[in-house]
Design a protein around this motif. Sequence first.
Motif, PDB file in Angstrom:
ATOM      1  N   ASN A  17     -11.357  -7.856   5.114  1.00 37.46           N
ATOM      2  CA  ASN A  17      -9.992  -8.137   4.669  1.00 37.46           C
ATOM      3  C   ASN A  17      -8.937  -7.453   5.532  1.00 37.46           C
ATOM      4  O   ASN A  17      -7.887  -7.065   5.041  1.00 37.46           O
ATOM      5  CB  ASN A  17      -9.805  -7.787   3.195  1.00 37.46           C
ATOM      6  CG  ASN A  17     -10.704  -8.617   2.314  1.00 37.46           C
ATOM      7  OD1 ASN A  17     -10.779  -9.832   2.457  1.00 37.46           O
ATOM      8  ND2 ASN A  17     -11.422  -7.965   1.429  1.00 37.46           N
ATOM      9  N   TYR A  73      -7.103  -1.982  11.776  1.00 35.20           N
ATOM     10  CA  TYR A  73      -6.559  -3.007  10.891  1.00 35.20           C
ATOM     11  C   TYR A  73      -5.807  -4.056  11.677  1.00 35.20           C
ATOM     12  O   TYR A  73      -5.253  -3.788  12.736  1.00 35.20           O
ATOM     13  CB  TYR A  73      -5.690  -2.412   9.775  1.00 35.20           C
ATOM     14  CG  TYR A  73      -4.411  -1.748  10.207  1.00 35.20           C
ATOM     15  CD1 TYR A  73      -3.220  -2.471  10.281  1.00 35.20           C
ATOM     16  CD2 TYR A  73      -4.368  -0.396  10.500  1.00 35.20           C
ATOM     17  CE1 TYR A  73      -2.036  -1.854  10.651  1.00 35.20           C
ATOM     18  CE2 TYR A  73      -3.198   0.230  10.858  1.00 35.20           C
ATOM     19  CZ  TYR A  73      -2.024  -0.518  10.937  1.00 35.20           C
ATOM     20  OH  TYR A  73      -0.857   0.094  11.310  1.00 35.20           O
ATOM     21  N   HIS A  76      -2.019  -9.008  11.415  1.00 38.01           N
ATOM     22  CA  HIS A  76      -1.773 -10.355  10.912  1.00 38.01           C
ATOM     23  C   HIS A  76      -2.386 -10.591   9.540  1.00 38.01           C
ATOM     24  O   HIS A  76      -2.803 -11.698   9.219  1.00 38.01           O
ATOM     25  CB  HIS A  76      -2.299 -11.382  11.919  1.00 38.01           C
ATOM     26  CG  HIS A  76      -1.845 -11.104  13.315  1.00 38.01           C
ATOM     27  ND1 HIS A  76      -0.524 -11.161  13.696  1.00 38.01           N
ATOM     28  CD2 HIS A  76      -2.524 -10.725  14.412  1.00 38.01           C
ATOM     29  CE1 HIS A  76      -0.411 -10.852  14.976  1.00 38.01           C
ATOM     30  NE2 HIS A  76      -1.618 -10.574  15.433  1.00 38.01           N
ATOM     31  N   THR A  77      -2.455  -9.540   8.730  1.00 33.74           N
ATOM     32  CA  THR A  77      -3.001  -9.638   7.383  1.00 33.74           C
ATOM     33  C   THR A  77      -2.037  -8.951   6.418  1.00 33.74           C
ATOM     34  O   THR A  77      -1.118  -8.241   6.836  1.00 33.74           O
ATOM     35  CB  THR A  77      -4.374  -8.947   7.288  1.00 33.74           C
ATOM     36  OG1 THR A  77      -4.212  -7.555   7.616  1.00 33.74           O
ATOM     37  CG2 THR A  77      -5.395  -9.584   8.218  1.00 33.74           C
ATOM     38  N   ASN A  78      -2.286  -9.128   5.138  1.00 35.59           N
ATOM     39  CA  ASN A  78      -1.455  -8.454   4.137  1.00 35.59           C
ATOM     40  C   ASN A  78      -1.526  -6.938   4.300  1.00 35.59           C
ATOM     41  O   ASN A  78      -0.516  -6.253   4.215  1.00 35.59           O
ATOM     42  CB  ASN A  78      -1.892  -8.853   2.724  1.00 35.59           C
ATOM     43  CG  ASN A  78      -1.544 -10.286   2.416  1.00 35.59           C
ATOM     44  OD1 ASN A  78      -0.657 -10.874   3.018  1.00 35.59           O
ATOM     45  ND2 ASN A  78      -2.254 -10.870   1.474  1.00 35.59           N
ATOM     46  N   ILE A  79      -2.725  -6.415   4.528  1.00 34.90           N
ATOM     47  CA  ILE A  79      -2.853  -4.971   4.703  1.00 34.90           C
ATOM     48  C   ILE A  79      -2.120  -4.526   5.965  1.00 34.90           C
ATOM     49  O   ILE A  79      -1.538  -3.445   6.010  1.00 34.90           O
ATOM     50  CB  ILE A  79      -4.334  -4.505   4.698  1.00 34.90           C
ATOM     51  CG1 ILE A  79      -4.434  -2.977   4.566  1.00 34.90           C
ATOM     52  CG2 ILE A  79      -5.063  -4.947   5.935  1.00 34.90           C
ATOM     53  CD1 ILE A  79      -3.979  -2.423   3.264  1.00 34.90           C
ATOM     54  N   ALA A  81       0.649  -5.840   7.157  1.00 39.77           N
ATOM     55  CA  ALA A  81       2.072  -5.774   6.825  1.00 39.77           C
ATOM     56  C   ALA A  81       2.376  -4.518   6.017  1.00 39.77           C
ATOM     57  O   ALA A  81       3.381  -3.841   6.250  1.00 39.77           O
ATOM     58  CB  ALA A  81       2.493  -7.029   6.053  1.00 39.77           C
ATOM     59  N   LEU A  82       1.499  -4.194   5.090  1.00 38.06           N
ATOM     60  CA  LEU A  82       1.696  -2.997   4.269  1.00 38.06           C
ATOM     61  C   LEU A  82       1.621  -1.732   5.127  1.00 38.06           C
ATOM     62  O   LEU A  82       2.449  -0.825   4.989  1.00 38.06           O
ATOM     63  CB  LEU A  82       0.646  -2.953   3.156  1.00 38.06           C
ATOM     64  CG  LEU A  82       0.740  -1.789   2.185  1.00 38.06           C
ATOM     65  CD1 LEU A  82       2.069  -1.800   1.451  1.00 38.06           C
ATOM     66  CD2 LEU A  82      -0.403  -1.863   1.192  1.00 38.06           C
ATOM     67  N   ILE A 102       8.959  -3.785   0.492  1.00 39.26           N
ATOM     68  CA  ILE A 102       7.528  -4.121   0.508  1.00 39.26           C
ATOM     69  C   ILE A 102       6.718  -3.055  -0.227  1.00 39.26           C
ATOM     70  O   ILE A 102       5.855  -3.355  -1.053  1.00 39.26           O
ATOM     71  CB  ILE A 102       7.027  -4.273   1.956  1.00 39.26           C
ATOM     72  CG1 ILE A 102       7.642  -5.486   2.638  1.00 39.26           C
ATOM     73  CG2 ILE A 102       5.497  -4.330   2.017  1.00 39.26           C
ATOM     74  CD1 ILE A 102       7.205  -6.821   2.098  1.00 39.26           C
ATOM     75  N   CYS A 106       4.535  -3.379  -3.740  1.00 40.14           N
ATOM     76  CA  CYS A 106       3.116  -3.024  -3.818  1.00 40.14           C
ATOM     77  C   CYS A 106       2.883  -1.981  -4.906  1.00 40.14           C
ATOM     78  O   CYS A 106       1.932  -2.082  -5.674  1.00 40.14           O
ATOM     79  CB  CYS A 106       2.637  -2.509  -2.468  1.00 40.14           C
ATOM     80  SG  CYS A 106       0.877  -2.133  -2.440  1.00 40.14           S
ATOM     81  N   TRP A 109       3.010  -3.651  -8.261  1.00 43.63           N
ATOM     82  CA  TRP A 109       1.801  -4.436  -8.491  1.00 43.63           C
ATOM     83  C   TRP A 109       0.646  -3.515  -8.874  1.00 43.63           C
ATOM     84  O   TRP A 109      -0.093  -3.798  -9.816  1.00 43.63           O
ATOM     85  CB  TRP A 109       1.470  -5.242  -7.241  1.00 43.63           C
ATOM     86  CG  TRP A 109       0.235  -6.066  -7.387  1.00 43.63           C
ATOM     87  CD1 TRP A 109       0.125  -7.283  -7.981  1.00 43.63           C
ATOM     88  CD2 TRP A 109      -1.081  -5.721  -6.925  1.00 43.63           C
ATOM     89  NE1 TRP A 109      -1.185  -7.733  -7.922  1.00 43.63           N
ATOM     90  CE2 TRP A 109      -1.941  -6.788  -7.280  1.00 43.63           C
ATOM     91  CE3 TRP A 109      -1.612  -4.632  -6.247  1.00 43.63           C
ATOM     92  CZ2 TRP A 109      -3.291  -6.774  -6.980  1.00 43.63           C
ATOM     93  CZ3 TRP A 109      -2.964  -4.631  -5.949  1.00 43.63           C
ATOM     94  CH2 TRP A 109      -3.784  -5.697  -6.312  1.00 43.63           C
TER      95      TRP A 109
END
Length: 125
Positions: A17, A73, A76-79, A81-82, A102, A106, A109
Amino acid sequence: MATDRRSEILDHIKAENGLTRVTMAWVRNRYDTSWDKLSRRRADGIAAWFSAEGIVHQPAELPSRETEYVTLYSQHTNIGALMAAARGEGFFKGNPEAALMILKGCASWLAERESQSADENQTIK
């Protein structure tokens, strides 16, 4: 003859992921199987390839010792960006308001998930 298994590195990151932790020996064994050991120059070459592939590594200077671990990491993934928001990199460099938005999203959530988990535990008892 050198065998290039770099796609295995990218596939592994994707399968995890977008975030993984591996040894530099693991990276070396896939980056160029003809190498019997790492060197500063080789680690720097791997780092340049990571950068070209949109892979960020921590620590910032890729270790040249094979027993050292590195976190990888994908940007280009959600992680990705985080992580970029948390580190103030990429789009978030010079844009702390966007990073905060952002990170707060998070955090909200995660708090909601934690609350749901607590509610489920109460129901079980």
